[in-house]
Design a protein around this motif. Structure first.
Motif, PDB file in Angstrom:
ATOM      1  N   PRO A  55       0.721  -1.183   0.070  1.00  0.00           N
ATOM      2  CA  PRO A  55       0.031   0.183  -0.161  1.00  0.00           C
ATOM      3  C   PRO A  55       1.234   1.263  -0.015  1.00  0.00           C
ATOM      4  N   GLN A  56       1.838   1.203   0.847  1.00  0.00           N
ATOM      5  CA  GLN A  56       2.744   2.511   0.775  1.00  0.00           C
ATOM      6  C   GLN A  56       3.347   2.818  -0.243  1.00  0.00           C
ATOM      7  N   VAL A  57       3.840   1.909  -1.158  1.00  0.00           N
ATOM      8  CA  VAL A  57       4.850   2.251  -2.179  1.00  0.00           C
ATOM      9  C   VAL A  57       3.793   2.338  -3.374  1.00  0.00           C
ATOM     10  N   HIS A  58       2.584   1.678  -3.712  1.00  0.00           N
ATOM     11  CA  HIS A  58       2.142   1.710  -5.044  1.00  0.00           C
ATOM     12  C   HIS A  58       0.548   2.167  -4.771  1.00  0.00           C
ATOM     13  N   ILE A  59       0.145   2.965  -3.793  1.00  0.00           N
ATOM     14  CA  ILE A  59      -1.024   3.541  -3.651  1.00  0.00           C
ATOM     15  C   ILE A  59      -1.394   4.536  -4.728  1.00  0.00           C
ATOM     16  N   VAL A  60      -0.283   5.380  -5.089  1.00  0.00           N
ATOM     17  CA  VAL A  60      -0.422   6.295  -6.008  1.00  0.00           C
ATOM     18  C   VAL A  60      -0.621   6.046  -7.453  1.00  0.00           C
ATOM     19  N   ALA A  61       0.335   4.704  -7.946  1.00  0.00           N
ATOM     20  CA  ALA A  61       0.122   4.237  -9.133  1.00  0.00           C
ATOM     21  C   ALA A  61      -1.049   3.435  -8.919  1.00  0.00           C
ATOM     22  N   TYR A  62      -1.452   2.719  -7.935  1.00  0.00           N
ATOM     23  CA  TYR A  62      -2.759   1.999  -8.065  1.00  0.00           C
ATOM     24  C   TYR A  62      -4.016   2.817  -8.246  1.00  0.00           C
ATOM     25  N   CYS A  63      -4.118   4.090  -7.545  1.00  0.00           N
ATOM     26  CA  CYS A  63      -5.178   4.737  -7.990  1.00  0.00           C
ATOM     27  C   CYS A  63      -5.153   5.330  -9.389  1.00  0.00           C
ATOM     28  N   GLY A  64      -3.891   5.621  -9.959  1.00  0.00           N
ATOM     29  CA  GLY A  64      -3.974   5.847 -11.292  1.00  0.00           C
ATOM     30  C   GLY A  64      -4.450   4.870 -12.224  1.00  0.00           C
ATOM     31  N   ASP A  65      -4.022   3.643 -12.255  1.00  0.00           N
ATOM     32  CA  ASP A  65      -4.451   2.515 -12.891  1.00  0.00           C
ATOM     33  C   ASP A  65      -6.044   2.481 -12.583  1.00  0.00           C
ATOM     34  N   LEU A  66      -6.626   2.654 -11.299  1.00  0.00           N
ATOM     35  CA  LEU A  66      -8.060   2.551 -11.434  1.00  0.00           C
ATOM     36  C   LEU A  66      -8.958   3.676 -11.852  1.00  0.00           C
ATOM     37  N   GLY A  67      -8.282   4.762 -12.305  1.00  0.00           N
ATOM     38  CA  GLY A  67      -8.928   5.971 -13.002  1.00  0.00           C
ATOM     39  C   GLY A  67      -9.117   7.031 -11.939  1.00  0.00           C
ATOM     40  N   TYR A  68      -8.622   6.914 -10.847  1.00  0.00           N
ATOM     41  CA  TYR A  68      -8.915   8.016  -9.753  1.00  0.00           C
ATOM     42  C   TYR A  68      -7.911   9.035  -9.896  1.00  0.00           C
ATOM     43  N   GLY A  69      -6.615   8.885 -10.609  1.00  0.00           N
ATOM     44  CA  GLY A  69      -5.616   9.774 -10.671  1.00  0.00           C
ATOM     45  C   GLY A  69      -4.539   9.641  -9.669  1.00  0.00           C
ATOM     46  N   PRO A  70      -3.443  10.114  -9.926  1.00  0.00           N
ATOM     47  CA  PRO A  70      -2.409   9.982  -8.937  1.00  0.00           C
ATOM     48  C   PRO A  70      -2.497  11.001  -7.811  1.00  0.00           C
ATOM     49  N   ALA A  71      -3.058  11.982  -7.750  1.00  0.00           N
ATOM     50  CA  ALA A  71      -3.173  12.846  -7.057  1.00  0.00           C
ATOM     51  C   ALA A  71      -4.032  12.291  -5.694  1.00  0.00           C
ATOM     52  N   ARG A  72      -5.032  11.362  -6.156  1.00  0.00           N
ATOM     53  CA  ARG A  72      -6.126  10.921  -5.015  1.00  0.00           C
ATOM     54  C   ARG A  72      -5.303   9.758  -4.752  1.00  0.00           C
ATOM     55  N   GLY A  73      -4.247   9.215  -4.988  1.00  0.00           N
ATOM     56  CA  GLY A  73      -3.422   8.214  -4.276  1.00  0.00           C
ATOM     57  C   GLY A  73      -2.262   8.928  -3.408  1.00  0.00           C
ATOM     58  N   ALA A  74      -1.828  10.128  -3.770  1.00  0.00           N
ATOM     59  CA  ALA A  74      -1.082  10.959  -2.976  1.00  0.00           C
ATOM     60  C   ALA A  74      -1.814  11.272  -1.492  1.00  0.00           C
ATOM     61  N   GLU A  75      -3.107  11.564  -1.762  1.00  0.00           N
ATOM     62  CA  GLU A  75      -4.019  12.192  -0.679  1.00  0.00           C
ATOM     63  C   GLU A  75      -4.177  10.798   0.223  1.00  0.00           C
ATOM     64  N   MET A  76      -4.300   9.659  -0.284  1.00  0.00           N
ATOM     65  CA  MET A  76      -4.498   8.268   0.483  1.00  0.00           C
ATOM     66  C   MET A  76      -3.082   8.188   1.172  1.00  0.00           C
ATOM     67  N   LEU A  77      -2.134   8.501   0.604  1.00  0.00           N
ATOM     68  CA  LEU A  77      -0.782   7.877   1.367  1.00  0.00           C
ATOM     69  C   LEU A  77      -0.610   8.963   2.405  1.00  0.00           C
ATOM     70  N   SER A  78      -1.195  10.220   2.245  1.00  0.00           N
ATOM     71  CA  SER A  78      -0.994  11.206   3.299  1.00  0.00           C
ATOM     72  C   SER A  78      -1.953  10.887   4.562  1.00  0.00           C
ATOM     73  N   LEU A  79      -3.195  10.371   3.914  1.00  0.00           N
ATOM     74  CA  LEU A  79      -4.049  10.060   5.086  1.00  0.00           C
ATOM     75  C   LEU A  79      -3.553   8.886   6.154  1.00  0.00           C
ATOM     76  N   MET A  80      -2.905   7.703   5.266  1.00  0.00           N
ATOM     77  CA  MET A  80      -2.488   6.618   5.701  1.00  0.00           C
ATOM     78  C   MET A  80      -1.208   6.919   6.799  1.00  0.00           C
ATOM     79  N   LEU A  81      -0.288   7.827   6.299  1.00  0.00           N
ATOM     80  CA  LEU A  81       0.506   8.366   7.118  1.00  0.00           C
ATOM     81  C   LEU A  81       0.238   9.015   8.362  1.00  0.00           C
ATOM     82  N   PHE A  82      -0.713   9.856   7.850  1.00  0.00           N
ATOM     83  CA  PHE A  82      -1.129  10.795   9.137  1.00  0.00           C
ATOM     84  C   PHE A  82      -1.747   9.972  10.414  1.00  0.00           C
ATOM     85  N   LEU A  83      -2.696   9.043   9.759  1.00  0.00           N
ATOM     86  CA  LEU A  83      -3.065   8.219  11.124  1.00  0.00           C
ATOM     87  C   LEU A  83      -2.058   7.222  11.654  1.00  0.00           C
TER      88      LEU A  83
END
Length: 417
Positions: free
Chosen positions: A244-272
Motif C-alpha cells: 500500500p505505501q509504495v504503490h497506492i499512488v500508481a494503484y489509484c492511477g490505474d483504477l482511473g482515480y488519478g495519482p493525486a487521489r493516491g497521494a492524498e490516501m498516502l498522506s491519510l495513511m501516514l497521518f493516521l
C-alpha cells in the motif's frame, strides 16, 4: 558561586532520565526526523511522472525507490554505529550533505540510471533520521522510553503525511525536477545547523542506569537468535507493508482515480500512522514491546485483507486510513524490544540492523509488487503476497511472546526454589 551552583544543577538535570531537557530533545528530534524523512517518500509521489519521462515499465520505475531503501538501510546501520561512538550530531551532518547532494543530482538526472544512483545518497541521509535517532532518544528516557522512541519514529510518518501533499502541490508549477532541486537545498540549509543542537551526549551514569533495566535473556533465547528473529520479523512485516505505501499512488492511477487521489490516501495513511505509533508507545510502556508488536502485526494483516475486497474511491480512502491506524506502531517496536532485551551501548548498532531489515523489506517489497503487477496486470496478487509475508511476521511475534512468558515462569520458579 550561586551562578556556578545553578549551572551545575542545570547540567545534572539535563543528564537525568525523563528530564525537561529529555523532552525538549525529543521534540527537536521529531522535527528533524520529519524534515529528513522526505527522502523516503518523494520518489513515490513522482513515480508516475518519472515512468512517463524515461519511458520504462512499472518495475523499472520502482527501482529508484528500491535503491533509496538500500541506501536507507546502509545509512541506518553505518550511521547507527557512528552514533554509538560519536553521538547523533555526526550522522546528522552526513545526512544533510548526502541528501542535499542527492536531491539536486536527481533533479538534473539525464537517465533513470543516474536518477536511481542519486537516490542511494538520498536514502543514506534519510537513514540517519530514523534508526539512529530512535537509538539516541532511547538513552534519555527510562519510564517513558517506549513513548519517546515512537514519537521520534513518528517523524518518518509526519514526513509521509506532509511531504507528499507539498510535492504534489508543487509538481504542476515546478515539475518534478525543480521540486527535487528545491528539496535538496532546503535539507542542506536545515539539517546541517540543526545537528549542532543535538551535540550533547548521555552521561555514563545514564547509560549505566539504562543497562540495569535490560531484561537480558528474558525471552528465553540467546541474544544472537533474538536478533536474527527480529531481523526476519522486520523484513517480513515490511514486505507486507510496502504494497500500500509504495504503490497506492500508481494503484489509484490505474483504477482511473488519478495519482493525486493516491497521494492524498498516502498522506491519510501516514497521518493516521502517527497516531498509531504514538499510541503503541503508551501500550508498550504498559505491556512491553513484544505483545505490542503481536497486536500490530495482527491488525496490519487484517487491513491488507480489506484491500483485496474494496477498490472503490471512498472505500480506498477508508481502508487506507484503517491501514495507517493498524500498522503505524510496528517498526518502532523493534527498537523498543532491542532496548528491553539488549545492552544500551549497542543500541545504535543493533537497532540499526533490525531497522535496516525493515527497510530492505520495504525496498524488495516495493519492487516485488511492481514485478507482480507487470506479470499479472493487477495488484490483487501483490496484496495477497503482502498477506502471506505478514503471516510470517505474526508467527515470529507469537513465538517470541510464548518464549518470553515461559522464560519468565521458569525464572520465577527458579527464584522461588
Amino acid at each position: 558561586m550561586v551562578f556556578s551552583t545553578s549551572l551545575a544543577a542545570g547540567t545534572a538535570d539535563a543528564h537525568t532520565p525523563d528530564s525537561p531537557y529529555a523532552f525538549f530533545r525529543m521534540g527537536l528530534s521529531l522535527l528533524i526526523a520529519s524534515i529528513a524523512g522526505v527522502g523516503m517518500w518523494a520518489v513515490i509521489v513522482v513515480l508516475p511522472q518519472v515512468q512517463a519521462e524515461f519511458g520504462v515499465d512499472r518495475a523499472a520505475a520502482s527501482m529508484p525507490y528500491t535503491v533509496t531503501m538500500l541506501g536507507f538501510a546502509a545509512g541506518t546501520i553505518g550511521l547507527g554505529r557512528l552514533a554509538d561512538r560519536a553521538g547523533i550530531m555526526a550522522p546528522l551532518l552526513i545526512a544533510g550533505l548526502s541528501q542535499g547532494v542527492g536531491f539536486v543530482l536527481a533533479g538534473f538526472a539525464p537517465s533513470l540510471l543516474v536518477f536511481s544512483a542519486a537516490h542511494l545518497l538520498i536514502g543514506l541521509g534519510s537513514g540517519a533520521g530514523f534508526g539512529p535517532m530512535m537509538a539516541d532518544i532511547s538513552h534519555w528516557f527510562m519510564k517513558r522510553r517506549g513513548m519517546a522512541v515512537v514519537i521520534v519514529a513518528s517523524g518518518n510518518y509526519v514526513a509521509g503525511a506532509v511531504w507528499p501533499l507539498v510535492i504534489n502541490a508543487a509538481l504542476p508549477h515546478m515539475g518534478w525536477r525543480s521540486s527535487y532541486e528545491a528539496i535538496g537545498l532546503l535539507l542542506a540549509a536545515v539539517l546541517l545547523p540543526a545537528a549542532f543542537f543535538l551535540r550533547r551526549r548521555p552521561s555514563a551514569h545514564m547509560i549505566a542506569a539504562a543497562a540495569s533495566q535490560v531484561v537480558g535473556h528474558g525471552a528465553g533465547i540467546s541474544r544472537r537468535l533474538l536478533l536474527a528473529l527480529l531481523i526476519l520479523a522486520g523484513f517480513s512485516c515490511c514486505m507486507a507493508m510496502s504494497m500500500p505505501q509504495v504503490h497506492i499512488v500508481a494503484y489509484c492511477g490505474d483504477l482511473g482515480y488519478g495519482p493525486a487521489r493516491g497521494a492524498e490516501m498516502l498522506s491519510l495513511m501516514l497521518f493516521l500512522g502517527v497516531a498509531s505509533r504514538i499510541g503503541s508507545g503508551f501500550v508498550a510502556d504498559a505491556i512491553g514491546g513484544i505483545p505490542t508488536l503481536l497486536i500490530g502485526s495482527f491488525m496490519q494483516g487484517l487491513a491488507l485483507l480489506l484491500y483485496l475486497y474494496f477498490d472503490g474511491l471512498t472505500s480506498l480512502y477508508v481502508v487506507s486510513g484503517i491501514f495507517g491506524l493498524f500498522q503505524g506502531g510496528i517498526v518502532p517496536m523493534y527498537a523498543v524490544i532491542c532496548r528491553e532485551l539488549l545492552p544500551p551501548k549497542e543500541a545504535g548498532a543493533k537497532i540499526g540492523l533490525v531497522v535496516a531489515a525493515t527497510i530492505l523489506g520495504m525496498a524488495f517489497g516495493g519492487y516485488a509488487s511492481g514485478v507482480i503487477f507487470d506479470l499479472t496486470g493487477s495488484y490483487r496478487m501483490a496484496f495477497l503476497n503482502g498477506v502471506l509475508w505478514n503471516a510470517l511476521n505474526l508467527a515470529i511475534a507469537a513465538w517470541l511472546l510464548l518464549r518470553r512468558r515461559s522464560g519468565s515462569q521458569h525464572a520465577a520458579l527458579t527464584t522461588g526454589a
